[in-house]
Design a protein around this motif. Structure first.
Motif, PDB file in Angstrom:
ATOM      1  N   GLY A   1       0.806  -1.212   0.000  1.00  0.00           N
ATOM      2  CA  GLY A   1       0.000   0.000   0.000  1.00  0.00           C
ATOM      3  C   GLY A   1       0.838   1.260   0.000  1.00  0.00           C
ATOM      4  O   GLY A   1       0.319   2.364  -0.150  1.00  0.00           O
ATOM      5  N   GLY A   2       2.137   1.111   0.194  1.00  0.00           N
ATOM      6  CA  GLY A   2       3.052   2.251   0.132  1.00  0.00           C
ATOM      7  C   GLY A   2       3.258   2.716  -1.299  1.00  0.00           C
ATOM      8  O   GLY A   2       2.847   2.052  -2.255  1.00  0.00           O
ATOM      9  N   GLY A   3       3.915   3.857  -1.444  1.00  0.00           N
ATOM     10  CA  GLY A   3       4.180   4.416  -2.764  1.00  0.00           C
ATOM     11  C   GLY A   3       5.417   3.831  -3.410  1.00  0.00           C
ATOM     12  O   GLY A   3       6.225   3.144  -2.769  1.00  0.00           O
ATOM     13  N   ARG A   4       5.591   4.117  -4.708  1.00  0.00           N
ATOM     14  CA  ARG A   4       6.724   3.594  -5.475  1.00  0.00           C
ATOM     15  C   ARG A   4       8.066   4.065  -4.921  1.00  0.00           C
ATOM     16  O   ARG A   4       8.980   3.266  -4.712  1.00  0.00           O
ATOM     17  CB  ARG A   4       6.565   4.016  -6.942  1.00  0.00           C
ATOM     18  N   ASN A   5       8.213   5.372  -4.661  1.00  0.00           N
ATOM     19  CA  ASN A   5       9.477   5.884  -4.157  1.00  0.00           C
ATOM     20  C   ASN A   5       9.815   5.290  -2.795  1.00  0.00           C
ATOM     21  O   ASN A   5      10.976   4.981  -2.498  1.00  0.00           O
ATOM     22  CB  ASN A   5       9.452   7.408  -4.075  1.00  0.00           C
ATOM     23  N   TYR A   6       8.777   5.134  -1.957  1.00  0.00           N
ATOM     24  CA  TYR A   6       8.975   4.561  -0.627  1.00  0.00           C
ATOM     25  C   TYR A   6       9.508   3.131  -0.728  1.00  0.00           C
ATOM     26  O   TYR A   6      10.516   2.786  -0.091  1.00  0.00           O
ATOM     27  CB  TYR A   6       7.651   4.580   0.134  1.00  0.00           C
ATOM     28  N   LEU A   7       8.858   2.307  -1.536  1.00  0.00           N
ATOM     29  CA  LEU A   7       9.289   0.912  -1.632  1.00  0.00           C
ATOM     30  C   LEU A   7      10.683   0.795  -2.226  1.00  0.00           C
ATOM     31  O   LEU A   7      11.517   0.028  -1.727  1.00  0.00           O
ATOM     32  CB  LEU A   7       8.299   0.105  -2.478  1.00  0.00           C
ATOM     33  N   GLU A   8      10.967   1.566  -3.275  1.00  0.00           N
ATOM     34  CA  GLU A   8      12.289   1.486  -3.898  1.00  0.00           C
ATOM     35  C   GLU A   8      13.379   1.937  -2.920  1.00  0.00           C
ATOM     36  O   GLU A   8      14.468   1.354  -2.878  1.00  0.00           O
ATOM     37  CB  GLU A   8      12.332   2.320  -5.171  1.00  0.00           C
ATOM     38  N   SER A   9      13.079   2.967  -2.128  1.00  0.00           N
ATOM     39  CA  SER A   9      14.040   3.421  -1.119  1.00  0.00           C
ATOM     40  C   SER A   9      14.292   2.329  -0.087  1.00  0.00           C
ATOM     41  O   SER A   9      15.439   2.086   0.311  1.00  0.00           O
ATOM     42  CB  SER A   9      13.519   4.689  -0.438  1.00  0.00           C
ATOM     43  N   CYS A  10      13.219   1.675   0.345  1.00  0.00           N
ATOM     44  CA  CYS A  10      13.367   0.597   1.325  1.00  0.00           C
ATOM     45  C   CYS A  10      14.180  -0.562   0.758  1.00  0.00           C
ATOM     46  O   CYS A  10      15.123  -1.051   1.397  1.00  0.00           O
ATOM     47  CB  CYS A  10      11.990   0.087   1.756  1.00  0.00           C
ATOM     48  N   LEU A  11      13.824  -1.003  -0.439  1.00  0.00           N
ATOM     49  CA  LEU A  11      14.507  -2.149  -1.028  1.00  0.00           C
ATOM     50  C   LEU A  11      15.981  -1.869  -1.278  1.00  0.00           C
ATOM     51  O   LEU A  11      16.827  -2.768  -1.174  1.00  0.00           O
ATOM     52  CB  LEU A  11      13.824  -2.555  -2.339  1.00  0.00           C
ATOM     53  N   SER A  12      16.307  -0.605  -1.591  1.00  0.00           N
ATOM     54  CA  SER A  12      17.704  -0.250  -1.860  1.00  0.00           C
ATOM     55  C   SER A  12      18.583  -0.388  -0.623  1.00  0.00           C
ATOM     56  O   SER A  12      19.805  -0.465  -0.729  1.00  0.00           O
ATOM     57  CB  SER A  12      17.794   1.177  -2.405  1.00  0.00           C
ATOM     58  N   GLN A  13      17.951  -0.429   0.557  1.00  0.00           N
ATOM     59  CA  GLN A  13      18.695  -0.588   1.803  1.00  0.00           C
ATOM     60  C   GLN A  13      18.851  -2.055   2.206  1.00  0.00           C
ATOM     61  O   GLN A  13      19.409  -2.358   3.253  1.00  0.00           O
ATOM     62  CB  GLN A  13      17.984   0.165   2.931  1.00  0.00           C
ATOM     63  N   THR A  14      18.358  -2.956   1.368  1.00  0.00           N
ATOM     64  CA  THR A  14      18.432  -4.381   1.678  1.00  0.00           C
ATOM     65  C   THR A  14      19.262  -5.107   0.621  1.00  0.00           C
ATOM     66  O   THR A  14      19.655  -4.522  -0.389  1.00  0.00           O
ATOM     67  CB  THR A  14      17.024  -5.009   1.707  1.00  0.00           C
ATOM     68  N   SER A  15      19.456  -6.394   0.843  1.00  0.00           N
ATOM     69  CA  SER A  15      20.207  -7.209  -0.117  1.00  0.00           C
ATOM     70  C   SER A  15      19.283  -8.138  -0.909  1.00  0.00           C
ATOM     71  O   SER A  15      19.762  -9.032  -1.600  1.00  0.00           O
ATOM     72  CB  SER A  15      21.249  -8.054   0.622  1.00  0.00           C
ATOM     73  N   ILE A  16      17.958  -7.905  -0.834  1.00  0.00           N
ATOM     74  CA  ILE A  16      17.030  -8.827  -1.489  1.00  0.00           C
ATOM     75  C   ILE A  16      16.435  -8.277  -2.785  1.00  0.00           C
ATOM     76  O   ILE A  16      15.655  -8.970  -3.437  1.00  0.00           O
ATOM     77  CB  ILE A  16      15.885  -9.240  -0.529  1.00  0.00           C
ATOM     78  N   ARG A  17      16.797  -7.058  -3.165  1.00  0.00           N
ATOM     79  CA  ARG A  17      16.164  -6.420  -4.330  1.00  0.00           C
ATOM     80  C   ARG A  17      16.244  -7.290  -5.576  1.00  0.00           C
ATOM     81  O   ARG A  17      15.260  -7.419  -6.319  1.00  0.00           O
ATOM     82  CB  ARG A  17      16.803  -5.053  -4.610  1.00  0.00           C
ATOM     83  N   ASN A  18      17.387  -7.904  -5.820  1.00  0.00           N
ATOM     84  CA  ASN A  18      17.568  -8.694  -7.037  1.00  0.00           C
ATOM     85  C   ASN A  18      16.839 -10.031  -6.994  1.00  0.00           C
ATOM     86  O   ASN A  18      16.805 -10.749  -8.005  1.00  0.00           O
ATOM     87  CB  ASN A  18      19.052  -8.919  -7.302  1.00  0.00           C
ATOM     88  N   ASN A  19      16.275 -10.372  -5.842  1.00  0.00           N
ATOM     89  CA  ASN A  19      15.521 -11.618  -5.721  1.00  0.00           C
ATOM     90  C   ASN A  19      14.029 -11.413  -5.973  1.00  0.00           C
ATOM     91  O   ASN A  19      13.264 -12.382  -5.989  1.00  0.00           O
ATOM     92  CB  ASN A  19      15.706 -12.228  -4.327  1.00  0.00           C
ATOM     93  N   ILE A  20      13.617 -10.163  -6.177  1.00  0.00           N
ATOM     94  CA  ILE A  20      12.214  -9.820  -6.371  1.00  0.00           C
ATOM     95  C   ILE A  20      11.934  -9.649  -7.857  1.00  0.00           C
ATOM     96  O   ILE A  20      12.564  -8.835  -8.529  1.00  0.00           O
ATOM     97  CB  ILE A  20      11.844  -8.519  -5.619  1.00  0.00           C
ATOM     98  N   SER A  21      10.973 -10.403  -8.371  1.00  0.00           N
ATOM     99  CA  SER A  21      10.661 -10.358  -9.813  1.00  0.00           C
ATOM    100  C   SER A  21       9.805  -9.156 -10.189  1.00  0.00           C
ATOM    101  O   SER A  21      10.043  -8.509 -11.217  1.00  0.00           O
ATOM    102  CB  SER A  21       9.936 -11.640 -10.238  1.00  0.00           C
ATOM    103  N   VAL A  22       8.793  -8.864  -9.382  1.00  0.00           N
ATOM    104  CA  VAL A  22       7.856  -7.784  -9.693  1.00  0.00           C
ATOM    105  C   VAL A  22       7.459  -7.094  -8.399  1.00  0.00           C
ATOM    106  O   VAL A  22       7.305  -7.749  -7.358  1.00  0.00           O
ATOM    107  CB  VAL A  22       6.565  -8.325 -10.377  1.00  0.00           C
ATOM    108  N   THR A  23       7.288  -5.775  -8.457  1.00  0.00           N
ATOM    109  CA  THR A  23       6.747  -5.028  -7.323  1.00  0.00           C
ATOM    110  C   THR A  23       5.592  -4.166  -7.806  1.00  0.00           C
ATOM    111  O   THR A  23       5.629  -3.610  -8.899  1.00  0.00           O
ATOM    112  CB  THR A  23       7.804  -4.124  -6.657  1.00  0.00           C
ATOM    113  N   LYS A  24       4.559  -4.077  -6.968  1.00  0.00           N
ATOM    114  CA  LYS A  24       3.409  -3.222  -7.256  1.00  0.00           C
ATOM    115  C   LYS A  24       3.118  -2.371  -6.021  1.00  0.00           C
ATOM    116  O   LYS A  24       3.171  -2.857  -4.891  1.00  0.00           O
ATOM    117  CB  LYS A  24       2.176  -4.050  -7.609  1.00  0.00           C
ATOM    118  N   THR A  25       2.810  -1.097  -6.257  1.00  0.00           N
ATOM    119  CA  THR A  25       2.535  -0.162  -5.171  1.00  0.00           C
ATOM    120  C   THR A  25       1.200   0.546  -5.415  1.00  0.00           C
ATOM    121  O   THR A  25       0.585   0.388  -6.476  1.00  0.00           O
ATOM    122  CB  THR A  25       3.643   0.902  -5.062  1.00  0.00           C
ATOM    123  N   SER A  26       0.801   1.349  -4.445  1.00  0.00           N
ATOM    124  CA  SER A  26      -0.457   2.092  -4.596  1.00  0.00           C
ATOM    125  C   SER A  26      -0.337   3.205  -5.632  1.00  0.00           C
ATOM    126  O   SER A  26      -1.348   3.791  -6.030  1.00  0.00           O
ATOM    127  CB  SER A  26      -0.888   2.679  -3.253  1.00  0.00           C
TER     128      SER A  26
END
Length: 218
Positions: free
Chosen positions: A111-136
């Motif tokens: 339910g978060g926004g695109r910029n929020y999710l991308e910022s969060c994922l950039s702080q983790t090591s799992i971004r490349n393991n995620i195939s698709v992301t969808k936000t509000s």
């Protein structure tokens, strides 16, 4: 390896990210800043998972709706100024990487926004393991099934081979609306009693239990 599911759609806040407490505190604080009676923690829990602009309108209820945008902007400012870093629940990093190694497709619907999710994922090591992301920002807010439907369409995976994992009634209702199975997380926004209405296949009391459940049932 033949598995029951091919696609696992995770919620973000309260399921993978240990952020519910921070979000709740800042939402309450944003009301106080404008001298508007703040919602209770349980009222905030009930709107977690849906689009922020809709969530604040619900929290204001019969209060002055003219304050909605101001309070929302204050919340966003408070969040952006917060020094708290993204913290994944214990076991999430290893679990996501192991699912990816085993061949599962992994998606995030938030339910978060695109910029929020991308910022969060950039702080983790799992971004490349995620195939698709969808936000509000991309789709209708939960519990509308659009996020799930678009994820399945993009990955060419049928509903019967997909599962949603989330901590909110909105996650599980979204799964039901998309004709997808669900697994309920009970360490986030809502408890087992509230989540049981949507008939999930099981319950996870910790992130480790999510991945254990998938190993045994997925």
């Amino acid at each position: 390896m033949k598995t029951r599911f091919e696609l696992i759609i995770f919620d973000w806040d309260g399921t993978l990210s240990d952020s519910v407490g921070l979000i709740t505190d800042l939402m309450i604080q944003s009301f106080v800043l404008h001298n508007v009676e703040p919602p209770s923690r349980s009222e905030v829990a009930d709107i977690l998972g849906i689009k922020l602009s809709e969530a604040f309108k619900i929290l204001l209820k019969e209060k002055n709706q003219n304050n909605s945008e101001l309070i929302l902007n204050s919340y966003i400012d408070l969040y952006n100024r917060s020094q708290n870093k993204v913290k994944l629940f214990d076991g999430v990093e290893y679990g996501i990487k192991e699912l990816h190694r085993c061949g599962y497709k992994i998606a995030i619907a938030t339910g978060g926004g695109r910029n929020y999710l991308e910022s969060c994922l950039s702080q983790t090591s799992i971004r490349n393991n995620i195939s698709v992301t969808k936000t509000s920002d991309d789709c209708f807010s939960k519990p509308h099934p659009q996020m799930c439907n678009e994820i399945m369409d993009e990955l060419l995976i049928e509903p019967e081979k997909s599962i949603v994992i989330g901590d909110s009634i909105h996650d599980l209702q979204m799964a039901k609306n998309a004709n997808i199975s669900s697994l309920a997380v009970t360490y986030g926004a809502h408890n087992q009693k509230a989540l049981s209405i949507y008939n999930p296949l099981g319950y996870a009391e910790s992130a480790d239990m999510i991945f254990d459940w998938i190993r045994r049932n997925g």
